[in-house]
Design a protein around this motif. Structure first.
Motif, PDB file in Angstrom:
ATOM      1  N   VAL B  47       0.868  -1.187   0.000  1.00  0.00           N
ATOM      2  CA  VAL B  47       0.000   0.000   0.000  1.00  0.00           C
ATOM      3  C   VAL B  47       0.899   1.229   0.000  1.00  0.00           C
ATOM      4  O   VAL B  47       1.656   1.450   0.946  1.00  0.00           O
ATOM      5  CB  VAL B  47      -0.930   0.021   1.232  1.00  0.00           C
ATOM      6  CG1 VAL B  47      -1.655   1.367   1.344  1.00  0.00           C
ATOM      7  CG2 VAL B  47      -1.941  -1.112   1.144  1.00  0.00           C
ATOM      8  N   SER B  48       0.829   1.994  -1.075  1.00  0.00           N
ATOM      9  CA  SER B  48       1.633   3.202  -1.181  1.00  0.00           C
ATOM     10  C   SER B  48       0.739   4.322  -1.677  1.00  0.00           C
ATOM     11  O   SER B  48      -0.481   4.178  -1.758  1.00  0.00           O
ATOM     12  CB  SER B  48       2.796   2.979  -2.137  1.00  0.00           C
ATOM     13  OG  SER B  48       2.276   2.752  -3.427  1.00  0.00           O
ATOM     14  N   GLU B  49       1.325   5.443  -2.046  1.00  0.00           N
ATOM     15  CA  GLU B  49       0.522   6.600  -2.441  1.00  0.00           C
ATOM     16  C   GLU B  49      -0.343   6.358  -3.669  1.00  0.00           C
ATOM     17  O   GLU B  49      -1.336   7.040  -3.858  1.00  0.00           O
ATOM     18  CB  GLU B  49       1.416   7.820  -2.668  1.00  0.00           C
ATOM     19  CG  GLU B  49       2.418   7.620  -3.783  1.00  0.00           C
ATOM     20  CD  GLU B  49       3.382   8.800  -3.878  1.00  0.00           C
ATOM     21  OE1 GLU B  49       3.133   9.666  -4.699  1.00  0.00           O
ATOM     22  OE2 GLU B  49       4.372   8.825  -3.134  1.00  0.00           O
ATOM     23  N   SER B  50       0.038   5.358  -4.474  1.00  0.00           N
ATOM     24  CA  SER B  50      -0.736   5.123  -5.692  1.00  0.00           C
ATOM     25  C   SER B  50      -1.956   4.226  -5.451  1.00  0.00           C
ATOM     26  O   SER B  50      -2.770   4.031  -6.354  1.00  0.00           O
ATOM     27  CB  SER B  50       0.169   4.487  -6.753  1.00  0.00           C
ATOM     28  OG  SER B  50       0.727   3.299  -6.256  1.00  0.00           O
ATOM     29  N   PHE B  51      -2.086   3.703  -4.239  1.00  0.00           N
ATOM     30  CA  PHE B  51      -3.228   2.844  -3.911  1.00  0.00           C
ATOM     31  C   PHE B  51      -4.468   3.717  -3.787  1.00  0.00           C
ATOM     32  O   PHE B  51      -4.447   4.724  -3.076  1.00  0.00           O
ATOM     33  CB  PHE B  51      -2.931   2.124  -2.594  1.00  0.00           C
ATOM     34  CG  PHE B  51      -3.866   1.003  -2.270  1.00  0.00           C
ATOM     35  CD1 PHE B  51      -3.707  -0.238  -2.852  1.00  0.00           C
ATOM     36  CD2 PHE B  51      -4.906   1.195  -1.383  1.00  0.00           C
ATOM     37  CE1 PHE B  51      -4.579  -1.284  -2.551  1.00  0.00           C
ATOM     38  CE2 PHE B  51      -5.789   0.157  -1.082  1.00  0.00           C
ATOM     39  CZ  PHE B  51      -5.613  -1.082  -1.662  1.00  0.00           C
ATOM     40  N   THR B  52      -5.562   3.365  -4.469  1.00  0.00           N
ATOM     41  CA  THR B  52      -6.705   4.293  -4.506  1.00  0.00           C
ATOM     42  C   THR B  52      -7.892   3.859  -3.647  1.00  0.00           C
ATOM     43  O   THR B  52      -8.849   4.618  -3.499  1.00  0.00           O
ATOM     44  CB  THR B  52      -7.195   4.496  -5.957  1.00  0.00           C
ATOM     45  OG1 THR B  52      -7.505   3.218  -6.511  1.00  0.00           O
ATOM     46  CG2 THR B  52      -6.134   5.176  -6.810  1.00  0.00           C
ATOM     47  N   ASN B  53      -7.868   2.656  -3.090  1.00  0.00           N
ATOM     48  CA  ASN B  53      -8.977   2.253  -2.220  1.00  0.00           C
ATOM     49  C   ASN B  53      -8.808   2.851  -0.832  1.00  0.00           C
ATOM     50  O   ASN B  53      -7.720   3.273  -0.453  1.00  0.00           O
ATOM     51  CB  ASN B  53      -9.040   0.732  -2.107  1.00  0.00           C
ATOM     52  CG  ASN B  53      -9.448   0.066  -3.406  1.00  0.00           C
ATOM     53  OD1 ASN B  53      -9.950   0.732  -4.307  1.00  0.00           O
ATOM     54  ND2 ASN B  53      -9.217  -1.228  -3.503  1.00  0.00           N
ATOM     55  N   THR B  54      -9.897   2.829  -0.069  1.00  0.00           N
ATOM     56  CA  THR B  54      -9.830   3.370   1.285  1.00  0.00           C
ATOM     57  C   THR B  54      -9.055   2.429   2.209  1.00  0.00           C
ATOM     58  O   THR B  54      -9.263   1.222   2.204  1.00  0.00           O
ATOM     59  CB  THR B  54     -11.254   3.573   1.845  1.00  0.00           C
ATOM     60  OG1 THR B  54     -11.951   4.457   0.978  1.00  0.00           O
ATOM     61  CG2 THR B  54     -11.198   4.189   3.238  1.00  0.00           C
ATOM     62  N   VAL B  55      -8.139   3.010   2.952  1.00  0.00           N
ATOM     63  CA  VAL B  55      -7.355   2.266   3.942  1.00  0.00           C
ATOM     64  C   VAL B  55      -7.438   3.030   5.263  1.00  0.00           C
ATOM     65  O   VAL B  55      -7.246   4.244   5.279  1.00  0.00           O
ATOM     66  CB  VAL B  55      -5.866   2.185   3.527  1.00  0.00           C
ATOM     67  CG1 VAL B  55      -5.053   1.425   4.567  1.00  0.00           C
ATOM     68  CG2 VAL B  55      -5.707   1.546   2.164  1.00  0.00           C
ATOM     69  N   SER B  56      -7.780   2.340   6.339  1.00  0.00           N
ATOM     70  CA  SER B  56      -7.768   2.978   7.657  1.00  0.00           C
ATOM     71  C   SER B  56      -6.750   2.263   8.522  1.00  0.00           C
ATOM     72  O   SER B  56      -6.632   1.043   8.485  1.00  0.00           O
ATOM     73  CB  SER B  56      -9.119   2.880   8.363  1.00  0.00           C
ATOM     74  OG  SER B  56     -10.178   2.979   7.468  1.00  0.00           O
TER      75      SER B  56
END
Lengths: 169, 169
Positions: B47-56
């Motif tokens: 998971v990096s800046e290019s990941f577009t789904n919601t992450v909490s």
């Protein structure tokens, strides 16, 4: 429920996972971070595995202004240098200082005119990359054409506009 | 409020900051992560800046079993390799798979007997560090004395026990 109890109530984060996190007593909420940049903000704030206060992060949250990232950090107020560094990667962010469960300050981040000691100069021959104890200093301008900030080194005139994240010290 | 509406309701994350994030429709909740290791879990999941789904992410949350980190990630189910990698840095974690807002699987992470292609061998002369296309493979054991996992390379017999995080590929 009393006002204080209301403020202190836990918040439900999970769906069916009963995670409850306390509201921030003292700390900072950095809101409206450019989507995907929350992890860079954590880097700027030096939040790593050894950090023991509560930190909440949401990446790509659907807010009223569209997607954004949010970072909440307990027990930390930001230095001007940290705010300037965040402004470079997330110019629309807002910084809210929380004290005793109240937002005591809410401000938009402004593009700084200069940034000192935050970004490493791209030019390997720049005096700031030598063994001299000289802090980096850049003039910051907007470039409407590339829709990006432009940093110009006051020592060697090198211009940096892309991939600033990589050069944040 | 109907059952579906209830499931789909937004959740309040902020104190006075009105951030609302949707419940996960499909994805994974990784709970009971060793405090401070959430960022390593994000690294493992790429998971990096290019990941577009919601992450909490919550680091150092005060749960009923004491401090822990939690990662919620929308639209991703974990591979066995990812689960094995997480087990090395967070042996008490649980992985909950969410489909259509329901937890369809909840499982504890088990220490794997072997890990393949996850950890880089500490020995620079190991054949897995040569140009040969050989995947790393380690036997995993517990060491009660050092209270840590011990990895033994099946190729060169090198033993790794500390700083495994640094060697996760």
């Amino acid at each position: 429920m009393s006002e204080t109890a209301s403020k202190k109530r836990s918040e439900k984060l999970g769906d069916k996972n009963d995670l409850r996190i306390k509201a921030i007593e003292n700390g900072t909420v950095i809101d409206h971070i450019t989507p995907g940049q929350a992890l860079t903000v954590l880097n700027i704030l030096r939040v790593s595995e050894s950090f023991t206060n509560t930190v909440s992060v949401v990446m790509n949250a659907g807010g009223s202004r569209g997607d954004k990232d949010v970072v909440k950090i307990e027990g930390r107020e930001l230095t001007e240098k940290e705010v300037d560094a965040i402004s470079l990667i997330s110019p629309k962010a807002t910084v809210n200082i929380i004290r005793d469960f109240e937002v005591v300050q809410k401000r938009k981040i402004n593009k700084p005119d200069t940034v000192c000691g935050i970004v490493k100069c791209i030019n390997p021959n720049c005096i700031t990359n030598s063994s001299e104890p000289i802090e980096t200093r850049f003039i910051v301008t907007d470039d409407e054409k590339v829709k990006s900030l432009v940093l110009r080194c006051v020592f060697c005139e090198s211009v940096m506009t892309e991939d600033l994240i990589k050069y944040i010290e």
